[in-house]
Design a protein around this motif. Sequence first.
Motif, PDB file in Angstrom:
ATOM      1  N   VAL A  72      86.606  74.618  24.997  1.00  0.00           N
ATOM      2  CA  VAL A  72      87.165  74.871  26.321  1.00  0.00           C
ATOM      3  C   VAL A  72      87.841  76.240  26.294  1.00  0.00           C
ATOM      4  N   ASP A  92      88.413  76.844  43.779  1.00  0.00           N
ATOM      5  CA  ASP A  92      87.758  75.659  43.248  1.00  0.00           C
ATOM      6  C   ASP A  92      88.552  75.150  42.048  1.00  0.00           C
ATOM      7  N   ARG A  93      88.540  73.845  41.863  1.00  0.00           N
ATOM      8  CA  ARG A  93      89.309  73.246  40.765  1.00  0.00           C
ATOM      9  C   ARG A  93      88.938  73.852  39.418  1.00  0.00           C
ATOM     10  N   ASP A  94      87.652  74.120  39.194  1.00  0.00           N
ATOM     11  CA  ASP A  94      87.250  74.615  37.875  1.00  0.00           C
ATOM     12  C   ASP A  94      87.593  76.079  37.656  1.00  0.00           C
ATOM     13  N   GLU A  95      88.199  76.733  38.646  1.00  0.00           N
ATOM     14  CA  GLU A  95      88.624  78.122  38.484  1.00  0.00           C
ATOM     15  C   GLU A  95      90.017  78.241  37.879  1.00  0.00           C
ATOM     16  N   THR A 105      94.222  65.999  41.315  1.00  0.00           N
ATOM     17  CA  THR A 105      92.980  66.296  40.616  1.00  0.00           C
ATOM     18  C   THR A 105      92.552  65.093  39.789  1.00  0.00           C
ATOM     19  N   ASP A 115      93.022  70.262  32.322  1.00  0.00           N
ATOM     20  CA  ASP A 115      92.266  70.988  31.307  1.00  0.00           C
ATOM     21  C   ASP A 115      92.863  70.823  29.916  1.00  0.00           C
ATOM     22  N   ARG A 159      90.272  67.658  29.532  1.00  0.00           N
ATOM     23  CA  ARG A 159      89.188  68.325  28.818  1.00  0.00           C
ATOM     24  C   ARG A 159      89.557  68.594  27.361  1.00  0.00           C
TER      25      ARG A 159
END
Length: 268
Positions: free
Chosen positions: A18, A72-75, A103, A107, A137
């Motif tokens: 990650v 966006d959440r993944d940003e 969410t 992460d 993650r």
Amino acid sequence: MSRAALPTVPLRTTTAPVAMPMLGLGTWQAERDDCYRAVRHALDVGYRHVDTATAYGNEDQVGRALADSGLDRDEVFVTTKLPPDAAGRERETLESSLRHLGTDHVDLWLVHWPPNRQATPSTWQALRDLRDAGLTRAIGVSNYSTAQIDELIEATGEAPALNQIPWSPTDFDPVVMAEHGARGVAVEGYSPFKRTDTHDPVLVEIAGAHGVSVQQVVLKWHLRHRVVVIPKSVDPGRIEANLDVMGFGLSDEEVARIDRLGPGPAGA
């Protein structure tokens, strides 16, 4: 500053590493609307890493800022932490954090302090299970000693991806860095300014030579050592200045001079 200019460090997981931005916004002691405004401004000017914790009591404000940012959440890389007194209630604590943050995952999830000052492999195993269930993650610890990390490895066969510890030039110890590196554990430093003598002549001289602040030199020094750093501020100008550290470099000699401010062999 371009987002692409910010370096990342890979966190080891059971799948693909990650990528964690090495510079983020800390939110300790940031409360209510001050926290919301700080996180919103940070995201607006280019931060993509926000650090919070259940104990900070501001996960809802961090979540509101994330939602209102339009990103966006993944940003955005989001870290939160398990309080030591929540050992044994890991799932319900993380699920509560996720509700506040708005969410379905974070992460990075850390054990904030060793529960009862013990490594507590059972809690580490619970983090592993929740990571495998997709609620986070990556997983790690905070304020753990190397011996406690070794106890987790011995019990589960897996090292934390990261250890968040107090870190600054006056804390620098190459032995600590080497011990973490040998175990594949990334280091993240907190309280970089609180623990720094900003009037130290070495830091003042180096800052003057580059036309930057002592605080910017301290952050750049962290990045040169591949140490993740999360300066906390609710002041918009300071938030921006803390991010603006990619436009200058420190020479190896300057890094070595700063290293010698620490208590370890390099600072002896």
